[in-house]
Write an enzyme that holds these catalytic residues in place. Structure first.
Site, PDB file in Angstrom:
ATOM      1  N   THR A  78      -0.975  15.397 -12.778  1.00 46.74           N
ATOM      2  CA  THR A  78      -1.682  16.565 -12.250  1.00 46.74           C
ATOM      3  C   THR A  78      -0.922  17.166 -11.072  1.00 46.74           C
ATOM      4  OG1 THR A  78      -3.670  17.144 -10.985  1.00 46.74           O
ATOM      5  CG2 THR A  78      -3.047  14.858 -10.944  1.00 46.74           C
ATOM      6  N   ASP A  79      -1.184  18.450 -10.817  1.00 44.12           N
ATOM      7  CA  ASP A  79      -0.605  19.086  -9.628  1.00 44.12           C
ATOM      8  C   ASP A  79      -1.233  18.550  -8.340  1.00 44.12           C
ATOM      9  OD1 ASP A  79      -3.110  20.273  -9.944  1.00 44.12           O
ATOM     10  OD2 ASP A  79      -2.394  22.338  -9.851  1.00 44.12           O
ATOM     11  N   GLU A  80      -2.384  17.866  -8.468  1.00 47.57           N
ATOM     12  CA  GLU A  80      -3.098  17.423  -7.267  1.00 47.57           C
ATOM     13  C   GLU A  80      -2.332  16.347  -6.497  1.00 47.57           C
ATOM     14  OE1 GLU A  80      -7.334  16.948  -7.708  1.00 47.57           O
ATOM     15  OE2 GLU A  80      -7.355  18.210  -9.473  1.00 47.57           O
TER      16      GLU A  80
ATOM     17  N   TYR B 205      -8.901  10.279  -6.578  1.00 51.52           N
ATOM     18  CA  TYR B 205      -8.378  10.648  -7.908  1.00 51.52           C
ATOM     19  C   TYR B 205      -6.888  10.948  -7.832  1.00 51.52           C
ATOM     20  CZ  TYR B 205      -7.060  13.798 -11.714  1.00 51.52           C
ATOM     21  OH  TYR B 205      -6.382  14.401 -12.748  1.00 51.52           O
TER      22      TYR B 205
ATOM     23  N   LYS C  19      -3.603   8.965  -9.442  1.00 50.91           N
ATOM     24  CA  LYS C  19      -2.633   9.598 -10.354  1.00 50.91           C
ATOM     25  C   LYS C  19      -1.221   9.499  -9.760  1.00 50.91           C
ATOM     26  CE  LYS C  19      -3.285  11.493 -13.701  1.00 50.91           C
ATOM     27  NZ  LYS C  19      -3.384  11.010 -15.101  1.00 50.91           N
TER      28      LYS C  19
HETATM   29  N1  LIG Z   1      -8.498  18.534 -16.884  1.00 53.43           N
HETATM   30  C1  LIG Z   1      -7.529  19.079 -16.155  1.00 53.43           C
HETATM   31  O1  LIG Z   1      -7.637  20.214 -15.716  1.00 53.43           O
HETATM   32  C2  LIG Z   1      -6.277  18.287 -15.871  1.00 53.43           C
HETATM   33  C3  LIG Z   1      -5.229  18.910 -15.202  1.00 53.43           C
HETATM   34  C4  LIG Z   1      -4.039  18.201 -14.981  1.00 53.43           C
HETATM   35  C5  LIG Z   1      -3.928  16.895 -15.428  1.00 53.43           C
HETATM   36  N2  LIG Z   1      -4.979  16.296 -16.056  1.00 53.43           N
HETATM   37  C6  LIG Z   1      -4.795  14.919 -16.558  1.00 53.43           C
HETATM   38  O2  LIG Z   1      -4.887  14.995 -17.963  1.00 53.43           O
HETATM   39  C7  LIG Z   1      -5.447  13.796 -18.473  1.00 53.43           C
HETATM   40  C8  LIG Z   1      -6.623  14.119 -19.349  1.00 53.43           C
HETATM   41  O3  LIG Z   1      -7.595  14.825 -18.574  1.00 53.43           O
HETATM   42  P1  LIG Z   1      -8.971  15.294 -19.242  1.00 53.43           P
HETATM   43  O4  LIG Z   1      -9.463  16.432 -18.439  1.00 53.43           O
HETATM   44  O5  LIG Z   1      -8.797  15.445 -20.694  1.00 53.43           O
HETATM   45  O6  LIG Z   1      -9.868  14.016 -18.939  1.00 53.43           O
HETATM   46  P2  LIG Z   1     -11.217  13.551 -19.626  1.00 53.43           P
HETATM   47  O7  LIG Z   1     -12.000  12.884 -18.552  1.00 53.43           O
HETATM   48  O8  LIG Z   1     -11.845  14.665 -20.389  1.00 53.43           O
HETATM   49  O9  LIG Z   1     -10.741  12.470 -20.698  1.00 53.43           O
HETATM   50  C9  LIG Z   1     -10.280  11.200 -20.340  1.00 53.43           C
HETATM   51  C10 LIG Z   1     -10.362  10.313 -21.585  1.00 53.43           C
HETATM   52  O10 LIG Z   1      -9.833   9.035 -21.254  1.00 53.43           O
HETATM   53  C11 LIG Z   1     -10.665   8.057 -21.845  1.00 53.43           C
HETATM   54  N3  LIG Z   1     -10.547   6.812 -21.092  1.00 53.43           N
HETATM   55  C12 LIG Z   1     -10.961   6.571 -19.823  1.00 53.43           C
HETATM   56  N4  LIG Z   1     -10.700   5.291 -19.484  1.00 53.43           N
HETATM   57  C13 LIG Z   1     -10.073   4.734 -20.532  1.00 53.43           C
HETATM   58  C14 LIG Z   1      -9.519   3.442 -20.772  1.00 53.43           C
HETATM   59  N5  LIG Z   1      -9.596   2.473 -19.842  1.00 53.43           N
HETATM   60  N6  LIG Z   1      -8.934   3.196 -21.958  1.00 53.43           N
HETATM   61  C15 LIG Z   1      -8.867   4.161 -22.906  1.00 53.43           C
HETATM   62  N7  LIG Z   1      -9.376   5.416 -22.741  1.00 53.43           N
HETATM   63  C16 LIG Z   1      -9.968   5.682 -21.565  1.00 53.43           C
HETATM   64  C17 LIG Z   1     -12.065   8.640 -21.775  1.00 53.43           C
HETATM   65  O11 LIG Z   1     -12.944   8.016 -22.711  1.00 53.43           O
HETATM   66  C18 LIG Z   1     -11.790  10.100 -22.092  1.00 53.43           C
HETATM   67  O12 LIG Z   1     -11.837  10.321 -23.479  1.00 53.43           O
HETATM   68  C19 LIG Z   1      -5.780  12.940 -17.267  1.00 53.43           C
HETATM   69  O13 LIG Z   1      -4.754  11.999 -17.077  1.00 53.43           O
HETATM   70  C20 LIG Z   1      -5.834  13.911 -16.118  1.00 53.43           C
HETATM   71  O14 LIG Z   1      -5.480  13.297 -14.909  1.00 53.43           O
HETATM   72  C21 LIG Z   1      -6.143  16.959 -16.285  1.00 53.43           C
END
Ligand SMILES: NC(=O)c1ccc[n+]([C@@H]2O[C@H](COP(=O)([O-])OP(=O)(O)OC[C@H]3O[C@@H](n4cnc5c(N)ncnc54)[C@H](O)[C@@H]3O)[C@@H](O)[C@H]2O)c1
Length: 353
Positions: free
Chosen positions: A132-134, A158, A162
């Site tokens: 993430t950019d965070e 969080y 990350k």
């Molecule tokens: N949503 C955003 O805007 C955004 C932006 C930048 C980066 N990210 C990164 O992208 C990734 C996905 O984000 P998202 O928004 O889809 O998250 P999300 O919370 O919608 O999905 C996370 C998934 O991970 C699964 N999970 C959690 N713990 C687990 C474990 N121990 N074993 C297996 N599966 C597990 C959950 O069941 C869920 O399906 C993350 O790594 C997040 O940091 C998200």
């Protein structure tokens, strides 16, 4: 032909990526791996369940032995790691699970990948880590956007978890030669976004006539990218990214929270005006009574340690891999609002989870 294991494949971005990949790369195999926490939803993958090159396995990324077995038995050559605890507010009230999943869980995957792919002469592979950019911290209003050479300065549990996972991925490349890439993306929006996050929360609350909570004065700024454009960026990195490198992915699309929410309200009002069946389907919506959805906006106490501004400098991925977003924000947010209006059977069961 690639054989992918996608962690967190039942979450928002992971499920979009599984759909994207099988559409863009027919003949590739996708093993969707997910623990199905509150944020994971098998329904996100329903359209893929009968696909001949798709398999879902429920499991924990902390289960190193299970991941090793899956990598070997399914001759996986590409691991794309989305699984995480992803909600900043939850990391403030309960940080432990963020360390367990995001830090220890990522390390568990790295160990499994090393065991399977680096024995003897090793086999061709890729470990792509989604970040993430965070991790870069926060920007003032006039600072230039985040670029890849900046030091990490995470401010929330969080983003700190990350950042720690990014460092472990980097270390496994430099120490053991694991073939890794990492992408640091800005805020995503689009279908299958869990309704605790700003955009889907705003849409689902507006449709139920509930308050639209805005932190502080609503002046915090985020750079919004359509989830499919994130998937395209990852695809480019998997195919042509340089090993051991981080790539920022962003939309060059900065919005204050209050402007995002106001825009969504306007779009909802327009959709109700254009289609009378929405008022019957969502009778509690302000728009169903001909009132403005933005009348539901409610300012609430600011999030602790709330970062003011994130913005991404995506010139590296643009220059090296020819990346730029395909969606304009106007197209993408309209498509997203319509998806939530037309797919209540997906989001209504998730409310108050
Ligand atoms: N949503 C955003 O805007 C955004 C932006 C930048 C980066 N990210 C990164 O992208 C990734 C996905 O984000 P998202 O928004 O889809 O998250 P999300 O919370 O919608 O999905 C996370 C998934 O991970 C699964 N999970 C959690 N713990 C687990 C474990 N121990 N074993 C297996 N599966 C597990 C959950 O069941 C869920 O399906 C993350 O790594 C997040 O940091 C998200």
């Amino acid at each position: 032909m690639k054989r992918l294991l996608i962690t967190g494949a039942a979450g928002f971005i992971g499920s979009n990526f599984a759909h994207y990949w099988l559409k863009q790369h027919p003949g590739d195999f996708v093993l969707a791996f997910d623990l199905l926490t509150y944020a994971g939803n098998r329904a996100n993958l329903a359209a893929l369940e009968s696909h001949p090159d798709f398999l879902f396995v429920q499991g924990d990324i902390n289960d190193t032995a299970l991941v090793s077995t899956l990598l070997t038995e399914h001759t996986i050559d590409t691991l794309v790691h989305f699984a995480a605890e992803s909600h900043v507010d939850r990391s403030i009230t309960g940080p432990d699970v963020f360390i367990h999943t995001n830090v220890t869980g990522t390390h568990s995957l790295l160990k499994a990948a090393r065991d399977c792919w680096l024995q003897g002469d090793g086999i061709p592979h890729r470990f792509h880590h989604i970040s993430t950019d965070e991790v870069y911290g926060t920007l003032t209003l006039d600072e230039p956007p985040f670029h890849e050479e900046l030091p990490y300065k995470p401010n929330s549990p969080y983003s700190a978890s990350k950042a720690a996972s990014d460092h472990l991925v980097r270390a496994y490349h430099h120490t053991y030669g694991l073939e890794v890439t990492t992408s640091n993306c800005s805020n995503n929006y689009g279908p299958f976004h869990f309704p605790e996050k700003l955009i889907p929360l705003c849409i689902s609350n507006a449709l139920r006539g509930k308050p639209l909570p805005i932190y502080g004065e609503g002046k915090n700024i985020r750079d919004w990218l359509h989830v499919e454009d994130h998937c395209r960026g990852i695809d480019l990195i998997l195919n042509n990214g340089r090993l051991g490198e981080n790539y920022n992915i962003g939309g060059n699309n900065e919005w204050t929270n209050i402007d995002i929410v106001t825009t969504i309200c306007q779009l909802i009002d327009e959709q109700f005006a254009n289609k009378s069946s929405y008022a019957e389907r969502y009778p509690e919506a302000a728009a169903a009574r001909g009132e403005r959805s933005d009348s539901l906006i409610t300012y609430v106490t600011d999030r602790a340690g709330h970062d003011l501004r994130y913005a991404i400098d995506a010139s590296k991925i643009n220059r090296e891999l020819g990346y730029s977003p395909a969606y304009s924000f106007e197209q993408g947010i309209l498509q997203t609002v319509r998806w939530y209006l037309d797919t209540p059977e997906w989001w209504e069961p998730l409310l108050d989870t």
